[in-house]
Design a protein around this motif. Structure first.
Motif, PDB file in Angstrom:
ATOM      1  N   ASP A 280       7.085  24.373 -14.448  1.00  0.00           N
ATOM      2  CA  ASP A 280       6.781  22.999 -14.882  1.00  0.00           C
ATOM      3  C   ASP A 280       8.043  22.227 -15.271  1.00  0.00           C
ATOM      4  O   ASP A 280       7.994  21.276 -16.035  1.00  0.00           O
ATOM      5  CB  ASP A 280       5.779  23.008 -16.038  1.00  0.00           C
ATOM      6  N   THR A 282       9.937  20.065 -13.787  1.00  0.00           N
ATOM      7  CA  THR A 282      10.078  18.648 -13.443  1.00  0.00           C
ATOM      8  C   THR A 282       9.180  17.746 -14.274  1.00  0.00           C
ATOM      9  O   THR A 282       9.327  16.526 -14.223  1.00  0.00           O
ATOM     10  CB  THR A 282       9.778  18.428 -11.949  1.00  0.00           C
ATOM     11  N   ARG A 283       8.260  18.326 -15.061  1.00  0.00           N
ATOM     12  CA  ARG A 283       7.343  17.487 -15.852  1.00  0.00           C
ATOM     13  C   ARG A 283       7.283  17.866 -17.333  1.00  0.00           C
ATOM     14  O   ARG A 283       6.550  17.233 -18.094  1.00  0.00           O
ATOM     15  CB  ARG A 283       5.939  17.555 -15.247  1.00  0.00           C
ATOM     16  N   ASN A 284       8.027  18.874 -17.742  1.00  0.00           N
ATOM     17  CA  ASN A 284       7.971  19.320 -19.133  1.00  0.00           C
ATOM     18  C   ASN A 284       9.371  19.321 -19.747  1.00  0.00           C
ATOM     19  O   ASN A 284      10.166  20.224 -19.501  1.00  0.00           O
ATOM     20  CB  ASN A 284       7.369  20.732 -19.208  1.00  0.00           C
TER      21      ASN A 284
END
Length: 348
Positions: A280, A282-284
């Motif tokens: 995760d 790229t989003r976390n």
């Protein structure tokens, strides 16, 4: 085994929790064995009863069933007996019997997942992974059968077979292609049960001598928990093997203990960042900070980092930009049977 005695299951369960916590706290005290301090933990199974005509053998069986449920939850965990656990325990026993039969019959196999350089995607090594194809269920996940092997003790024999089979395959590659330069060679997973064996270092050395594979071509992957159950004993084993040329990696890094002192005390060559932090990225933002911290720390200590479970090009690009040089995951290749791994090796 705790009686209800008419006080109600909730109160009895609370009493059981209190007793369990007292026992766990007592076990937290280091145990002095010779010149070493050992820290032990215990998984616990609890059953409650209110009828006085219950057979003791039935109650013990229920507590034992709950114990295995606690072990499946994790080291040092506990569980209360539930009726559906009996069916689950029977299924586990059946799976253990089938796994044992498959192992004895030679029906387990090794697949090899390439470790790649993020700069160009070239193969720099392999991780040997155990696979089981069931005749009726198909491929069974290692997450399902490895815990069964560990609980039954079969993991010790299986682990020795994995090491011997893996290095023999490496020997085949060397004989077919000559001496080839892959920085990581072959990574072999070692379970905590395997590593805890008193003669572990001698057994590893004997297998490598038997197969004729140079020790520097093998990396043994261990989890943090395997190292920290007995830090002094772990250090002795790792130092004994490192003096013979073997290298070591910490697998699933970031999911274990918070103490990092062992990184400077033990001959650790590589850490593998657990896939839960990679998938995760790229989003976390929290995962990004954690991975950046690991990369910076490893850089200062001169430790190589491999990112596990890379499945997206965006994640691979982010890792490369942050200075992570190596990775493995489905983006590059799934674990491959030996013949397909040979093709990947030939292609570079």
């Amino acid at each position: 085994l705790l009686p209800d005695l008419g006080t109600g299951r909730l109160e009895a369960a609370n009493r059981a929790e209190e007793l369990m916590n007292e026992l766990q706290n007592a076990l937290q005290e280091p145990l002095r064995v010779g010149s070493r301090d050992l820290i032990i933990s215990a998984s616990m199974g609890i059953t409650l009863f209110s009828r006085q005509d219950r057979k003791a053998s039935d109650l013990i069986q229920e507590a034992d069933t709950a114990l295995y449920a606690g072990k499946r939850k994790g080291k040092g965990e506990h569980a209360f007996f539930q009726a559906d656990m009996r069916r689950s325990a029977q299924e586990q026993l059946h799976l253990e019997q089938e796994l044992r039969q498959a192992f004895e019959a030679g029906d387990l196999a090794l697949h090899y997942q390439p470790i790649v350089a993020l700069a160009d995607g070239g193969t720099v090594g392999f991780e040997a992974l155990l696979r089981w194809y069931h005749p009726t269920e198909g491929w069974i996940s290692p997450a399902r059968f490895i815990p069964v092997a560990e609980q039954s003790g079969l993991i010790r024999r299986m682990g020795a077979w994995v090491l011997r089979e893996g290095v023999q395959q490496w020997r085949v590659w060397e004989e077919a292609m000559g001496q080839f330069a892959l920085p990581f060679g072959l990574s072999i997973n070692v379970s905590a049960h395997q590593f805890a064996q008193p003669q572990f270092a001698d057994k590893v050395a004997a297998i490598l001598e038997e197969t004729g594979v140079a020790t520097e071509r093998v990396i043994l992957e261990l989890t943090e928990s395997a190292l920290l159950e007995d830090p002094e004993g772990a250090a002795e084993k790792l130092l004994a093997l490192s003096q013979r040329g073997l290298r070591f990696a910490i697998d699933d890094f970031g999911t274990g203990y918070s103490s990092l002192s062992y990184l400077k005390q033990l001959p650790i060559h590589t850490i593998k960042i657990d896939k839960s932090f990679i998938q995760d990225l790229t989003r976390n933002p929290s995962s990004q900070v954690l991975v950046q911290t690991i990369l910076a720390m490893a850089g200062h200590l001169g430790i190589t980092v491999i990112a596990e479970g890379v499945e997206s090009q965006g994640g691979a690009d982010w890792l490369s930009h942050q200075g992570c040089d190596f990775a493995q995951g489905f983006l590059f290749n799934h674990p491959l049977p030996a013949n397909k791994a040979t093709e990947a090796l030939s292609e570079g």
